[in-house]
Design an enzyme around this catalytic site. Structure first.
Site, short mmCIF file in Angstrom:
data_model
loop_
_atom_site.label_atom_id
_atom_site.label_comp_id
_atom_site.label_asym_id
_atom_site.label_seq_id
_atom_site.Cartn_x
_atom_site.Cartn_y
_atom_site.Cartn_z
N HIS A 15 -18.88 24.17 26.16
CA HIS A 15 -18.34 24.97 24.87
C HIS A 15 -17.45 25.96 25.81
O HIS A 15 -18.12 27.08 26.09
CB HIS A 15 -19.37 25.67 23.88
CG HIS A 15 -18.95 26.48 22.93
ND1 HIS A 15 -19.09 26.23 21.64
CD2 HIS A 15 -17.91 27.58 22.91
CE1 HIS A 15 -18.65 27.16 21.04
NE2 HIS A 15 -17.79 27.83 21.76
N HIS A 17 -13.81 28.38 25.56
CA HIS A 17 -12.28 28.91 25.17
C HIS A 17 -11.41 29.25 26.22
O HIS A 17 -11.62 30.04 27.04
CB HIS A 17 -12.45 30.25 24.20
CG HIS A 17 -13.58 29.94 23.03
ND1 HIS A 17 -13.03 29.52 21.79
CD2 HIS A 17 -14.87 30.13 23.15
CE1 HIS A 17 -14.14 29.57 21.01
NE2 HIS A 17 -15.26 29.77 21.57
N LYS A 101 -15.14 20.16 15.71
CA LYS A 101 -15.70 21.53 15.50
C LYS A 101 -15.85 22.00 14.28
O LYS A 101 -14.56 22.01 13.52
CB LYS A 101 -14.86 22.54 16.50
CG LYS A 101 -15.59 24.00 16.66
CD LYS A 101 -17.04 23.93 17.10
CE LYS A 101 -17.54 25.26 16.99
NZ LYS A 101 -17.93 26.34 17.80
N HIS A 138 -20.41 25.66 14.30
CA HIS A 138 -20.82 27.13 14.53
C HIS A 138 -21.61 27.34 13.48
O HIS A 138 -21.47 27.52 12.08
CB HIS A 138 -19.42 27.90 14.41
CG HIS A 138 -19.50 29.46 14.43
ND1 HIS A 138 -19.09 30.05 15.68
CD2 HIS A 138 -20.14 30.43 13.72
CE1 HIS A 138 -19.59 31.49 15.59
NE2 HIS A 138 -20.11 31.47 14.61
N HIS A 176 -24.03 27.33 20.49
CA HIS A 176 -24.62 28.78 20.97
C HIS A 176 -25.54 29.43 20.28
O HIS A 176 -25.48 30.34 19.29
CB HIS A 176 -23.41 29.57 21.05
CG HIS A 176 -22.29 29.73 19.96
ND1 HIS A 176 -22.60 29.45 18.60
CD2 HIS A 176 -20.75 29.54 19.94
CE1 HIS A 176 -21.51 29.47 17.76
NE2 HIS A 176 -20.42 29.59 18.77
N ASP A 249 -19.49 29.21 26.19
CA ASP A 249 -18.88 29.93 25.09
C ASP A 249 -18.04 31.39 25.72
O ASP A 249 -17.75 32.36 25.00
CB ASP A 249 -19.79 30.53 24.11
CG ASP A 249 -18.93 31.05 23.06
OD1 ASP A 249 -17.73 30.66 22.51
OD2 ASP A 249 -19.56 31.72 22.17
#
Ligand code: NCD
Ligand code: ZN
Length: 350
Positions: A15, A17, A101, A138, A176, A249
Site C-alpha cells: 500500500h 502513495h 481500491k 479504505h 491500514h 501507506d
C-alpha cells in the site's frame, strides 16, 4: 529471538502513495531502494479510474525510476460508481491491474470520486470475485454522526460484513487497519480476507499527534487510535499469520500542507520503514517473523511469486542518520520520526 544480523527476502510494500510529477520523482527512489514491488494507490487528482489511466501512470512511474533500480509497480484502479466491469476484466487479463481500491467518498485525501452508494458497485464486485482480483478497502465510514475513532468498527459492521456475506468468494484486503476490531474481523474471517498494517501504526498511538501541542506530522488516516489498539496491531503483525502484511501507506505531502490550519493526512515512511520495522519486531522478540510480514505474506495473498533477491539486516552501534526532510523542488516532505534512534540498517545481498 535476539540477534544482530539476519537475511530476509527483499520486502514489498502492499500500500503506497507515489503521487505524480515532481513528487513522484522525489519519493520513488526511496521505495525502489528498499522494496521490489509496491501496490500503487490510485488517488491522484484526477484519480486512476480506467485501464488507460493506469497504463499511462505506470509509464510515468517507470520513467521516474533511477538508473540501476529494479522495481515493479503493481497498478490499481480507483473504484467509482461508474467503473466498467469489462474494463476491469481487460486490465486484469493484461496482467496490469492487481487490485481495485474502494474509497468511501470523502474518507481521505483525494477521495471525492469515491463510492457513495455501495450497491452501485455490486456488478464490479461480482466480476472481481469471478476473476479473483482483490478489493482493497479504505475501511472507514464517513457519516458525520460517527465519531472518527469509531469509523473503522462501524465500517466493518455496516459495509464490510455485508460485502463479505454477499460476495463470499471476493478477495478483500482491509487496508491500514488501526483497531483491535479490525484485527479481530480479519482473524475471524476466511482465507480470502487479509489486512495491511502500516509502519507508523505499530509505533504511534493517538497521543503522538495530540499531546504537548498538535503534531501534524503524526496525522494520517485512519488516525492512530488508543494504545490497546496499537498493541493489537503489533500482535497481529508479529504473529506471522499469513493474513497480515506490510502496507506502509507512505503518503507524502508538502510540509507546509501538513503544517496548516487544515493539515493534510499522510505520513512519509518509505525512507525508514525497514529500520523502523526491525526495531519494532526486535522489541516484540519477533525478528524471525519480519520476513513473513514484509516479504512473504503479501505475495502469497496476491498470488505472486516471492522475491528471489535478499537483503541483510544488521545492527550498528551508531544510529542511522537520515534526513528529516526530503526536497521536492522548492518544497520539502517531512520524514516520519519514530521517536527513537534507529540502529537497524540493511543492504542488498548480491
Ligand atoms: C493518504 C493520502 O495522503 O493519499 N493519506 C493518509 O493519511 N493515509 C490517503 C489514505 O490512504 O487514506
Ligand atoms: Zn493510503
Amino acid at each position: 529471538m535476539s540477534q544482530a544480523e539476519f537475511v530476509i527476502r527483499r520486502p514489498d510494500d502492499w500500500h503506497l502513495h507515489l503521487r505524480d510529477g515532481a513528487m513522484l520523482n522525489a519519493v520513488l527512489p526511496h521505495t525502489s531502494a528498499n522494496f521490489a514491488r509496491a501496490i500503487i494507490m490510485p488517488n491522484l487528482v484526477p484519480p486512476v479510474v480506467t485501464v488507460a489511466d493506469a497504463t499511462a501512470y505506470r509509464e510515468r512511474i517507470m520513467a521516474a525510476l533511477p538508473e540501476g533500480h529494479q522495481f515493479e509497480p503493481l497498478m490499481t484502479l480507483y473504484l467509482t460508481e461508474a467503473t466498467d466491469p469489462a474494463d476491469v476484466e481487460e486490465g486484469v487479463k493484461q496482467g496490469l491491474i492487481k487490485a481495485l481500491k474502494l474509497y468511501p467518498a470523502g474518507a481521505t485525501t483525494n477521495s471525492d470520486s469515491g463510492v457513495r452508494v455501495i450497491e452501485k458497485i455490486y456488478p464490479v464486485l461480482e466480476k472481481m470475485a469471478e476473476i479473483g482480483v482483490p478489493l482493497c478497502v479504505h475501511g472507514e465510514v464517513t457519516d458525520a454522526d460517527i465519531d472518527i475513532y469509531d469509523r473503522e468498527a462501524v465500517f466493518i459492521e455496516r459495509v464490510l460484513s455485508p460485502i463479505r456475506d454477499r460476495f463470499p468468494d471476493l478477495r478483500i484486503v482491509m487496508e491500514h487497519i488501526t483497531t483491535e476490531d479490525g484485527v479481530a474481523f480479519v482473524n475471524e474471517a476466511g482465507d480470502n480476507i487479509a489486512a495491511t498494517i502500516t509502519t507508523h501504526h505499530l509505533i504511534i498511538n493517538r497521543n503522538a499527534y495530540l499531546v504537548g501541542g498538535i503534531k501534524p506530522h503524526y496525522y494520517c488516516l485512519p488516525v492512530a487510535k488508543r494504545e490497546k489498539h496499537r498493541l493489537a496491531l503489533r500482535a497481529a503483525a508479529t504473529s506471522g499469520r499469513a493474513k497480515f502484511f506490510l502496507g506502509t501507506d507512505s503518503a507524502p505531502h508538502p510540509t507546509h500542507a501538513k503544517e496548516s490550519a487544515c493539515g493534510c493526512a499522510g505520513i512519509y515512511t518509505s525512507i525508514n520503514t525497514i529500520s523502523c520495522l526491525a526495531h519494532v519486531f526486535e522489541e516484540e522478540g519477533a525478528l524471525d517473523k519480519l520476513e513473513a510480514f514484509a516479504s512473504l505474506n503479501g505475495p502469497a495473498f496476491y498470488r505472486l511469486p516471492v522475491n528471489e533477491e535478499t537483503i541483510r539486516l544488521y545492527k550498528s552501534d551508531a544510529p542511522l542518520e537520515l534526513p528529516s526532510t526530503v526536497a521536492v523542488q522548492s518544497e520539502t516532505v517531512t520524514v516520519f520520526d519514530p521517536g527513537f534512534p534507529l540502529h537497524w540498517r540493511h543492504e542488498d545481498m548480491r
